[in-house]
Design a protein around this motif. Structure first.
Motif, short mmCIF file in Angstrom:
data_model
loop_
_atom_site.label_atom_id
_atom_site.label_comp_id
_atom_site.label_asym_id
_atom_site.label_seq_id
_atom_site.Cartn_x
_atom_site.Cartn_y
_atom_site.Cartn_z
N CYS A 8 -60.69 -34.68 -8.06
CA CYS A 8 -59.79 -33.69 -7.48
C CYS A 8 -60.16 -32.33 -8.05
O CYS A 8 -61.24 -32.15 -8.61
CB CYS A 8 -58.32 -34.05 -7.68
SG CYS A 8 -57.72 -33.96 -9.39
N ARG A 14 -54.04 -35.71 -9.16
CA ARG A 14 -54.41 -36.75 -8.19
C ARG A 14 -55.47 -37.72 -8.70
O ARG A 14 -55.29 -38.94 -8.61
CB ARG A 14 -54.89 -36.11 -6.88
CG ARG A 14 -53.80 -35.32 -6.18
CD ARG A 14 -54.36 -34.53 -5.02
NE ARG A 14 -55.22 -33.44 -5.51
CZ ARG A 14 -55.94 -32.66 -4.73
NH1 ARG A 14 -55.93 -32.83 -3.42
NH2 ARG A 14 -56.68 -31.68 -5.24
N THR A 55 -47.58 -36.54 -13.14
CA THR A 55 -48.38 -37.75 -13.01
C THR A 55 -48.01 -38.74 -14.10
O THR A 55 -47.80 -39.93 -13.84
CB THR A 55 -49.89 -37.41 -13.08
OG1 THR A 55 -50.23 -36.62 -11.92
CG2 THR A 55 -50.76 -38.66 -13.11
N MET A 88 -60.47 -36.28 -3.39
CA MET A 88 -59.09 -36.27 -2.92
C MET A 88 -58.84 -35.37 -1.72
O MET A 88 -57.86 -35.58 -1.01
CB MET A 88 -58.16 -35.87 -4.07
CG MET A 88 -58.09 -36.93 -5.14
SD MET A 88 -57.37 -38.44 -4.47
CE MET A 88 -57.83 -39.59 -5.73
N ASP A 127 -51.98 -31.92 -2.94
CA ASP A 127 -52.04 -31.65 -4.37
C ASP A 127 -50.63 -31.44 -4.91
O ASP A 127 -50.00 -30.42 -4.65
CB ASP A 127 -52.90 -30.42 -4.64
CG ASP A 127 -53.23 -30.25 -6.11
OD1 ASP A 127 -52.54 -30.85 -6.96
OD2 ASP A 127 -54.18 -29.51 -6.40
N VAL A 137 -47.95 -38.66 -3.25
CA VAL A 137 -49.33 -38.88 -3.70
C VAL A 137 -49.48 -40.29 -4.23
O VAL A 137 -50.47 -40.98 -3.92
CB VAL A 137 -49.73 -37.83 -4.76
CG1 VAL A 137 -51.09 -38.15 -5.36
CG2 VAL A 137 -49.74 -36.44 -4.13
#
Length: 164
Positions: A8, A14, A55, A88, A127, A137
């Motif tokens: 990414c 990602r 994340t 990505m 994103d 995502v």
């Protein structure tokens, strides 16, 4: 050994999410010694940093480890080291092809993640650094990683009789 590199922009949202999800699936299926996985970014802004807090939080909620993951940038030798370079989004793919140059000509090892999910009819994994939607995502990454693992498992099965 088959190897996969997820790419990414900054390697904090990602691609590390995809790396962690894919690694989790490999471990669940006992394939971590057969398939290698890593992630990288096209940019150098976050080198050495852990994945983004969004994340990390999402992976924690799903019981998926991201231990030891640190952002790194795509390197020229990644082309030789990885069988699949999964980008990505469209810009990431363009940048990777530009970085790797003529090595990519006529080869399909570099492709967009969403090519794994053609039924979704969207070109790019959004994103979450900008959208804030880490759940969206995660859903795409989970589905795409499962699809990629199926593809690789088929490749391994086809290669198995040749080794006998």
């Amino acid at each position: 050994m088959i190897s996969v590199l997820f790419v990414c922009l900054g390697n904090i949202c990602r691609s590390p999410m995809a790396e962690a999800v894919f690694r989790h699936e490999l471990m669940a299926r006992g394939l971590e010694d057969v398939i290698k996985v890593d992630s990288a970014g096209t940019g150098d802004w976050h080198l050495g940093k852990v994945p983004h807090e969004g994340t990390r939080g999402l992976l924690d909620r799903h019981g998926i480890s991201y231990e030891g993951m640190r952002a790194r940038q795509v390197r020229l030798d990644d082309y030789d080291d990885y069988d699949y370079i999964v980008c990505m989004d469209t810009n990431n793919e363009r940048d990777v092809r530009q970085m790797l140059g003529s090595r990519c000509d006529g080869h399909d090892k570099v492709f967009k993640f969403m090519d794994l999910l053609p039924e979704r009819k969207t070109a790019d994994v959004p994103d979450p650094y900008y959208t804030g939607n880490f759940e969206e995502v995660y859903e795409l990454v989970s589905q795409g990683c499962a699809r990629l693992l199926e593809k690789i498992a088929e490749q391994l099965q086809e290669a198995e009789p040749a080794r006998s």
